[in-house]
Design an enzyme around this catalytic site. Structure first.
Site, PDB file in Angstrom:
ATOM      1  N   HIS A   1       0.662  -1.597   0.209  1.00 22.71           N
ATOM      2  CA  HIS A   1       0.197   0.416   0.353  1.00 22.71           C
ATOM      3  C   HIS A   1       0.634   1.564   0.139  1.00 22.71           C
ATOM      4  CE1 HIS A   1      -3.711   2.926   0.504  1.00 22.71           C
ATOM      5  NE2 HIS A   1      -2.159   2.956   1.628  1.00 22.71           N
TER       6      HIS A   1
ATOM      7  N   ASP B   1     -14.953   1.808   6.366  1.00 23.29           N
ATOM      8  CA  ASP B   1     -14.243   2.610   5.920  1.00 23.29           C
ATOM      9  C   ASP B   1     -15.170   4.041   5.566  1.00 23.29           C
ATOM     10  OD1 ASP B   1     -11.779   3.938   5.802  1.00 23.29           O
ATOM     11  OD2 ASP B   1     -11.357   3.116   3.983  1.00 23.29           O
TER      12      ASP B   1
ATOM     13  N   ARG C   1     -15.630  12.423   7.105  1.00 22.19           N
ATOM     14  CA  ARG C   1     -13.624  12.728   7.544  1.00 22.19           C
ATOM     15  C   ARG C   1     -13.575  13.763   6.358  1.00 22.19           C
ATOM     16  NH1 ARG C   1      -9.871   8.562   7.241  1.00 22.19           N
ATOM     17  NH2 ARG C   1      -8.039  10.260   7.581  1.00 22.19           N
TER      18      ARG C   1
ATOM     19  N   SER D   1      -7.883   3.647   8.686  1.00 27.34           N
ATOM     20  CA  SER D   1      -8.761   3.803   7.402  1.00 27.34           C
ATOM     21  C   SER D   1      -8.164   2.329   6.278  1.00 27.34           C
ATOM     22  CB  SER D   1      -8.537   4.981   6.520  1.00 27.34           C
ATOM     23  OG  SER D   1      -8.805   4.677   5.694  1.00 27.34           O
TER      24      SER D   1
ATOM     25  N   LYS E   1      -9.026  -1.568   5.570  1.00 29.00           N
ATOM     26  CA  LYS E   1      -8.432  -2.042   3.931  1.00 29.00           C
ATOM     27  C   LYS E   1      -8.102  -2.981   4.015  1.00 29.00           C
ATOM     28  CE  LYS E   1      -9.006   1.770   2.992  1.00 29.00           C
ATOM     29  NZ  LYS E   1      -9.151   3.276   2.236  1.00 29.00           N
TER      30      LYS E   1
END
Ligand code: URA
Length: 433
Positions: free
Chosen positions: A82, A161, A168, A183, A187
């Site tokens: 990620h 999320d 947010r 968040s 995931k």
């Protein structure tokens, strides 16, 4: 349990129990806690932070809010990566085929562009026919047979999320370390890969502006990943200038193919090889140096390019783009922009470059819902290069003269030219494992 009391506790920096955090996350996801109360709690988190235990509770509650994939059917150790987002960051398009060509398994769910940053899914959709929406069984079959698949977020993963992120975005509560951690990690954990590599970016083109804040985010994400039973590592990387030369969807795909065809060596390929090596090491393919050689061999042998072509074909795309990038979308107008003075390029402000590309149509804005896949910019120089006044700095790709002219003015402001040769900071600042 009173939501009012929980907000008050977080505001006073008192620790919530696992049950209290789960009550908040589940209640909001199921529509029992109104937006105004959740917004107040999120703002309290932004101002006061959360403890590691609370962040773990929040992440796991968000993971458990929807479907969690079981990737055991892939038949090997799976490794996910990620990136926290940046300008010109197309590393996923390189690491997925490189790691697959070395025998790794990369199941990847990616996002679309967010704000001024580009998204892997938009880049892939610039390939004619490419589908990012395949069923979970087909996704797993492709990872098992080819070694990699990149798809968009499945509808059933982490609904908490989706709701919290939307709130947010509207309440100025995005840039909070525990909220970003929960968040992203919820995931990653719901996707279920055995190993997770996090590329946490810092600089003017990233959410985290300093290496210290990026390291703080990385440390908590690695801790949460490990507590959830994953092999997890983070690299802190520089995003003070765009990564590679191209910014814009089809232009970035073309740059990736160029690297896999010609073995070009630059900052982008250097980072992609290092990230691939970390992923292979996490997957148990040897020590870092061995894995770096494996990754580099996959590029020079052409095997990584073959994997990219196989992934494109499996996802319905036209794989002939890997032989002929002219088949990718091409802009109507290409406009050069030139240095206004002689000197060394001492900086390229990534956020400004991202905004220029957004204005050219490379991403969605409130005013425009269609992406121009051909739009963007290609730089001809790197930070540290000497340029003479009048020399071409880059090429703007756009659909209309006035759009290209506006982008040109922004890009000229984004490229800083100085008399002194700048010091080049290393691309990888720190590794946290
Ligand atoms: N990316 C995410 O998925 N979540 C955040 O909070 C920030 C970046």
């Amino acid at each position: 349990m009173q939501i009012y009391d929980l907000i008050q506790k977080t505001r006073r920096k008192e620790t919530l129990s696992d049950t209290e955090v789960r009550y908040l996350i589940n209640g909001f996801t199921q529509g029992e806690i109104p937006d105004y109360m959740m917004s107040a709690w999120l703002m309290a988190v932004c101002c006061q932070g959360l403890s590691t235990e609370e962040t773990v509770s929040m992440t796991l509650a968000m993971r458990d809010s929807g479907e969690c994939l079981d990737l055991s059917g892939v038949g090997g150790i799976t490794v996910d990566k990620h990136s926290t987002g940046g300008i010109g960051d197309k590393t996923t398009l390189l690491i997925a085929p490189i790691v697959a060509a070395c025998g790794g398994f990369v199941p990847k769910m990616s996002g679309r562009g967010l704000g001024f940053t580009g998204g892997t899914i938009d880049k892939l959709e610039s390939i004619p026919g490419f589908s990012v929406e395949i069923s979970v069984p087909d996704f797993m079959k492709q990872v098992r047979e080819i070694g990699c698949a990149v798809i968009s977020q499945s509808g059933n993963l982490t609904p908490a999320d989706k709701k919290i992120y939307a709130l947010r975005n509207l309440t100025a509560t995005v840039d909070s370390i525990p909220l970003i951690c929960s968040s992203i990690m919820s995931k990653k954990l719901a996707l279920g890969a055995d190993c997770i590599l996090l590329d946490v970016k810092y600089g003017n083109g990233a959410f985290m502006k300093t290496p210290e804040s990026a390291a703080e985010l990385a440390e908590i994400m690695v801790s949460v990943g490990k507590l959830a039973g994953k092999k997890c590592r983070a690299v802190i990387t520089d995003m003070n200038a765009p990564l590679g030369h191209a910014v814009g969807n089809a232009l970035e795909v073309s740059e990736v193919i160029g690297i896999l065809q010609n073995n070009d060596e630059n900052a982008l390929s250097e980072l992609a090889l290092a990230l691939s090596a970390h992923m292979l090491e996490l997957s148990g393919k040897g020590d870092f140096q061995t894995c770096l050689k494996l990754a580099s061999g996959a590029v020079t042998s052409g095997k990584a390019l073959e994997k990219l072509a196989a992934m494109i074909t499996a996802q319905g795309g036209d794989a002939s783009v890997t032989e002929n990038t002219a088949k990718l979308p091409k802009s109507k107008i290409q406009k050069l922009f030139r240095a206004e003075q002689s000197g060394y390029i001492s900086g390229i402000h990534s956020e400004q470059v991202g905004l220029a590309c957004l204005e050219l149509g490379a991403g969605k804005t409130a005013a425009r819902s269609e992406i121009d896949y051909s739009a963007g910019v290609v730089f001809l120089h790197d930070v540290g290069d000497f340029v003479s006044a009048g020399e071409v700095l880059g090429i703007i790709h756009g659909s209309a003269d006035e759009l290209c002219e506006r982008a040109k003015q922004r890009l000229l402001r984004a490229v800083r030219i100085s008399d002194e040769k700048p010091e080049i900071s290393p691309l990888i600042h720190q590794i946290i494992s």
